[in-house]
Design an enzyme around this catalytic site. Sequence first.
Site, short mmCIF file in Angstrom:
data_model
loop_
_atom_site.label_atom_id
_atom_site.label_comp_id
_atom_site.label_asym_id
_atom_site.label_seq_id
_atom_site.Cartn_x
_atom_site.Cartn_y
_atom_site.Cartn_z
N TRP A 154 4.72 -2.57 -7.77
CA TRP A 154 3.63 -3.01 -6.89
C TRP A 154 3.52 -4.54 -6.85
CZ3 TRP A 154 -0.99 0.90 -8.04
CH2 TRP A 154 -0.65 2.15 -7.47
N GLU A 187 -0.46 -3.05 9.13
CA GLU A 187 -0.76 -3.31 7.72
C GLU A 187 0.06 -4.48 7.18
OE1 GLU A 187 -0.10 0.03 5.10
OE2 GLU A 187 -0.43 -1.15 3.29
N HIS A 241 8.22 -7.03 1.06
CA HIS A 241 7.11 -6.77 0.14
C HIS A 241 6.74 -7.96 -0.73
CE1 HIS A 241 4.09 -4.08 -1.10
NE2 HIS A 241 4.75 -2.97 -0.88
N ARG A 251 4.77 14.73 3.40
CA ARG A 251 5.29 13.35 3.37
C ARG A 251 6.31 13.14 2.24
NH1 ARG A 251 1.76 8.97 2.74
NH2 ARG A 251 2.04 7.74 4.61
N ARG A 272 -6.50 0.54 6.00
CA ARG A 272 -5.59 -0.27 6.83
C ARG A 272 -6.02 -0.26 8.30
NH1 ARG A 272 -4.12 -2.64 2.31
NH2 ARG A 272 -3.16 -1.20 0.86
N LYS A 319 -0.02 14.41 1.59
CA LYS A 319 0.55 13.36 0.74
C LYS A 319 0.42 13.86 -0.69
CE LYS A 319 -0.19 8.50 -0.59
NZ LYS A 319 -0.90 7.23 -0.26
N ASP A 344 8.17 0.74 2.60
CA ASP A 344 6.81 1.01 3.08
C ASP A 344 6.42 0.14 4.26
OD1 ASP A 344 4.27 1.91 3.37
OD2 ASP A 344 3.49 1.03 1.54
N GLU A 382 1.58 7.96 -5.16
CA GLU A 382 0.53 6.96 -5.39
C GLU A 382 -0.73 7.58 -5.98
OE1 GLU A 382 0.20 5.02 -1.57
OE2 GLU A 382 1.74 3.56 -2.10
#
Lengths: 689, 689
Positions: free
Chosen positions: A532, A370, A509, A302, A141, A265, A342, A269
């Site tokens: 997603w 992003e 999103h 996170r 990103r 993290k 997000d 994901e």
Amino acid sequence: MRAIIGALIVFNMVIMAPPVRGESGRELWLRAGGADPVHVVAAGDSAAIELARGELRRGWRGKAGATVTLALGAGAEVRGDGYRLTASGVTANTDLGLLYGVYDLLRRQRTGRPAGEGVSNPAYERRILNHWDNLDGSVERGYGGRSIFWRGGGAALAVTERDRELWAEYGRANASIGINGTVINNVNAAPEVLSDACLGRVQAIADVLRPYGIRVYLSVKFSSPAQLGKLPTSDPLDERVVAWWRERVAEVYRRIPDFGGLLVKANSEGQPGPQDFGRTHAEGANMLADALAPHGGIVMWRAFVYNPGDRDRARQAYAEFMPLDGRFRPNVIVQVKNGPVDFQPREPFNPLFGAMKKTAVMPELQITQEYLGHSIHLVFLGPMWEEFLRSDTYGAGPGSTVARATDGSLFGQEHSAIAGVANIGLDHNWCGHHFAQANWYAFGRLAWDHTLGSREIADEWLRLTFAPPGGNRAKRAQWEDEFLGPVRGMMLRSWEAAIDYMMPLGLHHIFAGVHHYGPGPWYAPEGMRPDWTPPYYHQADAGGIGFDRTRRGSDAVSQYAGPLAALFDDPETCPEMYLLWFHHLPWNHKMKSGRTLWDEIACRYQRGLDQVREFQKVWDRVEPYVDAERFAAVQSKLRRHCRDAQIWKDACLLYFQQFSRMPIPYELERPVQDLEELMKIELPWLHHN
Amino acid sequence: MRAIIGALIVFNMVIMAPPVRGESGRELWLRAGGADPVHVVAAGDSAAIELARGELRRGWRGKAGATVTLALGAGAEVRGDGYRLTASGVTANTDLGLLYGVYDLLRRQRTGRPAGEGVSNPAYERRILNHWDNLDGSVERGYGGRSIFWRGGGAALAVTERDRELWAEYGRANASIGINGTVINNVNAAPEVLSDACLGRVQAIADVLRPYGIRVYLSVKFSSPAQLGKLPTSDPLDERVVAWWRERVAEVYRRIPDFGGLLVKANSEGQPGPQDFGRTHAEGANMLADALAPHGGIVMWRAFVYNPGDRDRARQAYAEFMPLDGRFRPNVIVQVKNGPVDFQPREPFNPLFGAMKKTAVMPELQITQEYLGHSIHLVFLGPMWEEFLRSDTYGAGPGSTVARATDGSLFGQEHSAIAGVANIGLDHNWCGHHFAQANWYAFGRLAWDHTLGSREIADEWLRLTFAPPGGNRAKRAQWEDEFLGPVRGMMLRSWEAAIDYMMPLGLHHIFAGVHHYGPGPWYAPEGMRPDWTPPYYHQADAGGIGFDRTRRGSDAVSQYAGPLAALFDDPETCPEMYLLWFHHLPWNHKMKSGRTLWDEIACRYQRGLDQVREFQKVWDRVEPYVDAERFAAVQSKLRRHCRDAQIWKDACLLYFQQFSRMPIPYELERPVQDLEELMKIELPWLHHN
């Protein structure tokens, strides 16, 4: 690109007289030139004080020949690296405080504000940039070029003089706005970052940044003991694992005594984490915290976790972390993205803010754009962060803003911090877009003082970044009227404009997959996990649009404190900016404007596009006040910004119209592409010069 | 394309109730349905009369059960294939006149005009389509699909039943608007068209078209005697050449007794001609005329000639042909494009009109939109042709319009004719764009009656092409208010809009090379002859823009009759629509609007784009009145039209701004692309479904 800028320079300089000196943007808000003589009296000669001395000599614009005193011993009113401006100079309790005070002094001179007297303390103890830089030199990103830390792509490559110069420039820029920490590798971390070879480079970076008061942090992969250490497990309760982390942490501190800590993290994901071994996030974080505690380091853990199984991604961070409140070590800070999903163009705040009372919670903001047009769209994020930090969580009754819930003032946690995902790269102007520098600047300023308004920050940044040197009062007044006012207005409207042409009224999103630049409300490849894909979020169908998070839906509203839960739960009281975030409503739902929901959506998209066209006019009009190089670069970006805003509008309206089955209000401009064509567009979104 | 139209059909039909029957546009302005019973009494049973009978039965909307009489013997007031409408039917002096009268009668019924009584005579003896169809089936400047005459690409292929059906459909459509001739191959002709094999197919075409009153013509290559006949020369004064042509012409007439004649492009754009042998255009044309005269055929000899050596291409047709006036045989017609250059968006009339008094001169119009957006832009050419035909040449004093100078009424030439370069191909709707059908229609109507106004023609065409069948008076009034008025307005403004966003104020030929679709004011590849590059025409430099054709320049103005020469020569009296055609003026030249020339140019480009956006709104609003298939097709074209109008505006303004060095007026929308990007765009201009 270079060729056309070249051509435009020649061209503009001919039109406009007198020509304004070409500027590359390399100097950021610290442009050289126009210093008056000054005497500096300072108590010591630490690196920070030497820097302060140099800055004063380089940039003094006060009384010529004045004496500035930098003195320690500012009293209890001054906290941490805070400072007091006095009639004679700066006092502070740390050398770094003196440096910060000098930057403030000089900033006041350059922005024409009174020198002032009084105390300034940092809102957060730790004001940290998160670089999503990979060890191969790429940046996740990243739209401002490749990594400044891992140049050449070899983490173990020899450090060059050019590297050190670059890091020093970076350190100075950050120090000037109060940033005091940096995580120099991606949260999607490679285990190799803890290898001896790699730590050599980390040590060199820390050595360069130290005089600027910037501590280095690292992101680590939870499975490092197995992957790097060749252990049979990475179970946080396994003694070999515990020992491995202790040894590595000790090695880091042997090299970097003031090392800041680790960012993790985990179970997010696809990243490994303690849950892989049946342990909780708290057990994982605490194990690392125990390794760091003897050295004074912290863990930033996170809360960005979500599983495809849950019916509402927005609920999951809260559901996962709230039960762990009180179970973290004092040197663990839970790092929470501003919104529950997000970094979307606009989100309500994450309900963990104000709810976790026995745990330090730090906001994670995204400076890199992003989801807000990369380094192509001109979007000033100050207003977004202002809205977020001032949001009332009601965590301890009215007035429990996100800012107060995280800065330690409300719940008294030992540590406080704020992180911003950096937008910095090897581009000559650091950020790709000249105006993206303003977001780096705004993050630093808000991390120091979260009560600052975005208007004030934009004003400061514009004066520092674009004001011509010198000039009499009349000239300055003209510049303020004809440049500062319009351009500041553009910056302040730019975030709302982006929301309008991308995702108005709480939509979120609906980006094209992977790159998150262009529109993709239709994006749902076969077999992809639903959370997603945009249809998961917009839920458009013949019956309406929006994600039902009310008590009748996913019940995400109940994660908010009582007054907010009730407010959000009712479409009549829910702020329209969050309407489709919390509600699935029929296309003909009546809005406050009197329009139907469908018409309102269409009007918002049009308004967003119109705003960008207006920004182009604003910018073209100020041509006489901007150097040719930056003028042409921003003009070119705005052109693309406008084209792509139109694509956003057309794509979303034509896509949603399939469900609404209602005409786009006839007073609005019509789409200029067919939906089928729009679905095929591959916008050239990459930005690596 | 098909898929998206399909999707949109479903979608639109759901929005709009009641759905309007889907239409493909195949039926043109001759849509079936809604006929009442009628009795026809006719004197004979020729093919034309049988067709007239069939049309009445198929389309009668007069009094149910009425008797219509078709009778010969209409008296001297009726000329050629003219006719008289009477209370009981039609009288004429030819069977074809009766057919034309029937079409008029039915048209009046369908458009709601009074049946009327009175005489209608054709303005031109020959009303001809020029097909630029190659024997391989491709069409030069064809945007409606491949050739309907040379399907399959084999001129010598066997003629199929489908061929004959297609040609009959074509013949009927043309007859219905009075067209009586067709040149079925490209003016850039292949010698093989005169081969026996090929003539077999030509004969078959002529046989199908004969009942519709349409005579077939051929384009021939001047070097055919050498290329096809294997003679050592094609010198028109060589006896072998003369004999060869006589033999071939005789062969053509043996097969097609009513063959119309030959069309020749000679010594033009690389085509061979009499000048290759030191002979004049007159000597070349007369040789062919002599071969044709015994059979009643004519020669149409194109005046479209220009050499790269001359300093002004616009002067050359006149310079070449005026000295030959009076030296052509009576069965030669010099075919002259409407303007002096080449079918540009707007040109003043070619000065040969009204000047050649001893030679028949026929206008060549371009129905296919080579320079007006192909079959992508909605551009109704009626207003352009109206402006042209009504232009006063002053050739025999005031009132000597182009129409009168060419129809025989002013100078009494034996033959009169008008040609239109066809926009017809194998596309299901014939022309690619549904609204391009209107240009075919308008050409036919004006060729019959050049006093018709473009508003009247648009009105007729819309009623015939889009009016719903039946409906009561109130419904019809609503349709007229809500569909007819706005759409007719759009058609009537569309040509001026295209001029505005392409080439306002007399600019011309600034197209991208080769395809003539997108903008290319910069287009000038190394080594290309200058008169094929836009800079030759716009002459933009720091001093101004425009082609100086005044007495101080190329003196093209002096080719016009005295009053016009003086009018055009002075920038104060020259109509602004031709300003930059005749003048090179400084960027700050003051316009009638009070704006500078540069500002005026910018405003025109903006106005053009705004108009196209307005057309989109007009069309979207009439969705309830149009069948879904045609609605979606036109909507999609308008979207592209709008995008490309924006590209035109941006490209031309940014290119010219390099010379004007003046800002685009700030109240106007800013460009959305950089010039360098625009110069790289390859617009997908091809249209062959």
